[in-house]
Design an enzyme around this catalytic site. Structure first.
Site, PDB file in Angstrom:
ATOM      1  N   CYS A   1      -5.085   5.961 -11.160  1.00 49.12           N
ATOM      2  CA  CYS A   1      -4.334   5.453 -12.003  1.00 49.12           C
ATOM      3  C   CYS A   1      -4.321   5.809 -13.232  1.00 49.12           C
ATOM      4  O   CYS A   1      -4.123   5.540 -14.541  1.00 49.12           O
ATOM      5  CB  CYS A   1      -5.619   3.517 -11.636  1.00 49.12           C
ATOM      6  SG  CYS A   1      -6.607   4.251 -11.841  1.00 49.12           S
TER       7      CYS A   1
ATOM      8  N   GLU B   1      -6.701  -4.765 -13.130  1.00 50.47           N
ATOM      9  CA  GLU B   1      -6.460  -3.399 -13.714  1.00 50.47           C
ATOM     10  C   GLU B   1      -5.131  -2.967 -13.178  1.00 50.47           C
ATOM     11  O   GLU B   1      -4.752  -2.909 -11.911  1.00 50.47           O
ATOM     12  CB  GLU B   1      -7.562  -2.481 -12.732  1.00 50.47           C
ATOM     13  CG  GLU B   1      -9.674  -3.148 -13.427  1.00 50.47           C
ATOM     14  CD  GLU B   1      -9.624  -2.715 -14.306  1.00 50.47           C
ATOM     15  OE1 GLU B   1      -8.532  -1.723 -15.407  1.00 50.47           O
ATOM     16  OE2 GLU B   1     -10.613  -3.477 -15.150  1.00 50.47           O
TER      17      GLU B   1
HETATM   18  P1  NAP Z   1       0.185  -2.836  -5.346  1.00 53.87           P
HETATM   19  O1  NAP Z   1       1.409  -2.538  -4.299  1.00 53.87           O
HETATM   20  O2  NAP Z   1       0.308  -4.223  -6.602  1.00 53.87           O
HETATM   21  O3  NAP Z   1      -1.230  -3.609  -4.127  1.00 53.87           O
HETATM   22  C1  NAP Z   1      -2.541  -3.590  -4.690  1.00 53.87           C
HETATM   23  C2  NAP Z   1      -3.135  -4.840  -3.980  1.00 53.87           C
HETATM   24  O4  NAP Z   1      -2.585  -5.859  -3.463  1.00 53.87           O
HETATM   25  C3  NAP Z   1      -2.677  -4.347  -2.453  1.00 53.87           C
HETATM   26  O5  NAP Z   1      -4.279  -4.695  -1.466  1.00 53.87           O
HETATM   27  C4  NAP Z   1      -2.158  -5.277  -1.987  1.00 53.87           C
HETATM   28  O6  NAP Z   1      -2.368  -5.734  -0.440  1.00 53.87           O
HETATM   29  C5  NAP Z   1      -2.065  -6.705  -2.529  1.00 53.87           C
HETATM   30  N1  NAP Z   1      -1.733  -7.542  -2.695  1.00 53.87           N
HETATM   31  C6  NAP Z   1      -0.171  -7.534  -2.949  1.00 53.87           C
HETATM   32  N2  NAP Z   1       0.744  -8.692  -3.473  1.00 53.87           N
HETATM   33  C7  NAP Z   1      -0.422  -9.419  -2.864  1.00 53.87           C
HETATM   34  C8  NAP Z   1      -0.391 -11.085  -2.417  1.00 53.87           C
HETATM   35  N3  NAP Z   1       1.047 -11.787  -2.516  1.00 53.87           N
HETATM   36  N4  NAP Z   1      -1.713 -11.398  -2.765  1.00 53.87           N
HETATM   37  C9  NAP Z   1      -2.448 -10.486  -2.491  1.00 53.87           C
HETATM   38  N5  NAP Z   1      -2.941  -9.548  -2.634  1.00 53.87           N
HETATM   39  C10 NAP Z   1      -1.849  -9.054  -2.553  1.00 53.87           C
HETATM   40  O7  NAP Z   1      -0.309  -1.904  -5.819  1.00 53.87           O
HETATM   41  P2  NAP Z   1      -1.001  -0.302  -4.986  1.00 53.87           P
HETATM   42  O8  NAP Z   1       0.784   0.377  -4.339  1.00 53.87           O
HETATM   43  O9  NAP Z   1      -2.123  -0.686  -3.425  1.00 53.87           O
HETATM   44  O10 NAP Z   1      -1.639   0.053  -6.028  1.00 53.87           O
HETATM   45  C11 NAP Z   1      -0.495   2.028  -6.336  1.00 53.87           C
HETATM   46  C12 NAP Z   1      -0.811   1.006  -8.423  1.00 53.87           C
HETATM   47  O11 NAP Z   1      -2.047   0.762  -8.706  1.00 53.87           O
HETATM   48  C13 NAP Z   1      -0.817   2.402  -9.107  1.00 53.87           C
HETATM   49  O12 NAP Z   1       0.559   1.504  -9.889  1.00 53.87           O
HETATM   50  C14 NAP Z   1      -2.005   1.988 -10.073  1.00 53.87           C
HETATM   51  O13 NAP Z   1      -1.539   2.277 -11.209  1.00 53.87           O
HETATM   52  C15 NAP Z   1      -2.316   1.526  -9.954  1.00 53.87           C
HETATM   53  N6  NAP Z   1      -4.042   1.557 -10.022  1.00 53.87           N
HETATM   54  C16 NAP Z   1      -4.673   1.075 -10.750  1.00 53.87           C
HETATM   55  C17 NAP Z   1      -5.753   1.414 -11.049  1.00 53.87           C
HETATM   56  C18 NAP Z   1      -7.096   0.915 -12.076  1.00 53.87           C
HETATM   57  O14 NAP Z   1      -8.194   1.042 -11.870  1.00 53.87           O
HETATM   58  N7  NAP Z   1      -6.447   0.112 -13.175  1.00 53.87           N
HETATM   59  C19 NAP Z   1      -6.614   1.696  -9.837  1.00 53.87           C
HETATM   60  C20 NAP Z   1      -5.771   2.347  -9.486  1.00 53.87           C
HETATM   61  C21 NAP Z   1      -4.458   2.027  -8.671  1.00 53.87           C
HETATM   62  P3  NAP Z   1      -1.102  -5.220   0.580  1.00 53.87           P
HETATM   63  O15 NAP Z   1      -1.633  -3.783   0.668  1.00 53.87           O
HETATM   64  O16 NAP Z   1      -1.484  -5.557   1.997  1.00 53.87           O
HETATM   65  O17 NAP Z   1       0.494  -5.363   0.518  1.00 53.87           O
END
Ligand code: NAP
Length: 518
Positions: free
Chosen positions: A294, A255
């Site tokens: 999102c 997602e």
């Molecule tokens: P993100 O930076 O991509 O992080 C998402 C998750 O991935 C976090 O738990 C992060 O952990 C983890 N992660 C990052 N690198 C990783 C790795 N190498 N191994 C394992 N896990 C890893 O996204 P975000 O900044 O939290 O969220 C914002 C984005 O999410 C926005 O673009 C939004 O549109 C999207 N979003 C989408 C939905 C949907 O349902 N489609 C819902 C909500 C948000 P850490 O925090 O520990 O780095």
């Protein structure tokens, strides 16, 4: 305070100090989180063997009772969660409710679905096909729980809902959860899981939590596991290309981000109830959760002859939005979750400035603390959306949306599709031909379409709110994932197997199954 992880049935701290979790209103550090040095692989094995066996030994109905017990524990502690959401996510009461009550409500919804499945442990699809000339050899499809675990990696904007909606579906499917909240807002997930574990209702190994870095989860997954990831497209792409994930054929549900649109139909004229409803919904995109959803509306497509009036009506609402400390009951818009997100939102608003002009902004608090992360809600207008590029590709993850005038519905559809696949679209129109064209032209580009006509009126659940009855996810850029959707969500965690055999044999196998088409 350093957040611990719950792995292998015990709470353990990582070896390093970890990354800070801050209060985005004051800049104060609330906690740190780190998972380095924790034996996550052993914890994953424990979850698969001990937790998986416990869940598969329970009927769907018993798993539903477990979900209800979790929901009851969370409901009993709800007030504490609201306070954490205010402190760590800058949530107003409304924002916190969407996350906290959304999570509890989803658990209760799946608990209710489980009751309908009753004592069964597996699913049999309705009907069977004769495979031989004589009626002695048939095929029927059965769906059983996979003996793996569900790795659940969540985004920062829903530390409660994102956690529990994934756990609810995996638990009902008979698969243990290994959840990893985004570090920046992990305090709420940590506290909720701590309460649930302490309540003692969850069998050992069914629920694990990693607070901090999650790389070990990607290295540790195997062929019967799944990963449900919510977050940015960039991290999603990294996970998709991860060597171990590709090698093992792990089930992956992504997602990702999305530049969602709303279309105000050409029939919706100023002064009508539908026009006012569309204005209200578009305005919410600039206030609720400070735009950090999102599914939020990022692009507002309005027929050219109505677009000025529409923009002015939204602007009038935006200008009066009270931005500030979420502790103040008058505040409608809190800060973004930290200064990194604030900088990212501002950078992306700058990127849009070459294609848009500002119609209205709210006033950011003048006395904000140095470490705060406020972004003033901003309504933009793009005069030539056909020529625009960044307006269709840039997700400002904050309180910002762009009005785009269109000439006709064909052009509106083309513009909506330029986001390359989105989670949610909404349409405000009372014209059947407009509704039909929208489904035909834009259904494939979206996971969900909210259609508001006069019959629905104000009785809709909102463009951005994900309902557990409906699938959540979108094609293309949005990650091409699909979660929830009632029992459809079970498909991520269960295996469909075609069983070929005699009618008597197939009948016997179906005795412990509930009949269901997923
Ligand atoms: P993100 O930076 O991509 O992080 C998402 C998750 O991935 C976090 O738990 C992060 O952990 C983890 N992660 C990052 N690198 C990783 C790795 N190498 N191994 C394992 N896990 C890893 O996204 P975000 O900044 O939290 O969220 C914002 C984005 O999410 C926005 O673009 C939004 O549109 C999207 N979003 C989408 C939905 C949907 O349902 N489609 C819902 C909500 C948000 P850490 O925090 O520990 O780095």
């Amino acid at each position: 305070m350093k957040l611990e992880s719950f792995v292998n049935n015990s709470w353990v701290a990582g070896a390093a100090e970890g990354r800070p979790l801050v209060n985005p209103t004051t800049g104060a550090v609330l906690a740190t989180a780190d998972a380095s040095g924790i034996d996550v692989a052993a914890g994953m094995d424990h979850a698969r063997t001990v937790g998986g066996a416990a869940l598969r030994g329970m009927s769907f109905g018993e798993r539903g009772a477990l979900l209800r017990a979790i929901a009851d524990t969370l409901s009993a502690n709800r007030d504490a969660y609201e306070e954490i959401a205010r402190q760590n996510s800058g949530n107003t009461k409304v924002d916190a409710s969407i996350d906290i009550d959304g999570g509890i409500g989803t658990l209760k919804y799946y608990s209710g679905l489980a009751r309908k499945l009753g004592d069964a442990h597996l699913i049999a699809e309705p009907g069977q096909d004769q495979l031989a000339r004589d009626p002695v050899f048939f095929a029927r499809h059965f769906i059983t729980s996979r003996p793996g675990l569900a790795v659940q990696i969540n985004a920062f904007n829903f530390p409660s809902w994102g956690l529990w909606e994934k756990i609810a579906v995996a638990t009902l499917a008979g698969v243990p959860s290994f959840a990893k909240p985004a570090t920046a807002t992990a305090l709420l997930s940590y506290r909720m899981v701590k309460d649930v574990i302490e309540a003692g209702t969850v069998p050992e190994g069914v629920l694990s939590l990693v607070c901090g870095n999650g790389e070990a989860l990607l290295d540790g997954v195997g062929p019967m596991d799944s990963i449900a990831f919510t977050g940015s497209a960039a991290t999603g792409a990294m996970i998709r290309g991860h060597e171990n994930i590709q090698r093992c054929g792990v089930r992956l549900n992504i997602e990702a981000d999305s530049v969602n649109a709303t279309i105000v139909g050409p029939d919706v004229k100023p002064g009508t109830p539908l026009f006012d409803l569309a204005v209200k919904e578009a305005s919410k995109a600039l206030s609720v959760k400070a735009g950090q959803l999102c599914t939020n509306i990022r692009r507002i497509l309005v027929a050219k002859e109505n677009s000025d009036e529409f923009a002015q009506a939204v602007a009038a609402r935006v200008q009066t939005l009270a931005v500030g400390d979420p502790e103040n009951p008058d505040t409608r818009v809190g800060p973004l979750i930290n200064q990194a997100q604030q900088a990212d939102a501002k950078k992306k608003m700058d990127a849009l400035s070459g294609e848009t002009r500002v119609v209205a902004t709210a006033t950011a608090p003048q006395d904000a603390a140095d470490g705060s992360a406020f972004v003033a809600p901003t309504l933009l207008l793009c005069d030539d959306p056909t020529a625009g590029r960044f307006v269709h590709e840039t997700e400002v993850f904050g309180p910002c949306a762009t009005v785009m005038p269109y000439d006709n519905m064909e052009q509106a559809s083309q513009l909506a599709a330029r986001a390359q696949g989105s989670l949610a679209l909404s349409l405000f129109s009372d014209e059947a031909s407009v509704q039909v064209a929208t489904l035909n032209n834009l259904g494939a580009w979206h996971g969900r379409i909210l259609m508001v006509d006069e019959a629905v009126g104000k009785n809709h659940t909102g463009h951005s709110i994900v309902m557990p009855q409906c699938v959540h996810g979108g094609p293309g850029r949005a990650g091409d994932g699909e979660e929830l959707g009632g029992l459809r969500g079970l498909r991520l965690h269960m295996q469909r197997t075609a069983v070929q055999g005699s009618p008597g044999n197939l009948e016997k196998l179906a005795e412990d199954a509930c009949e269901l088409a997923l």
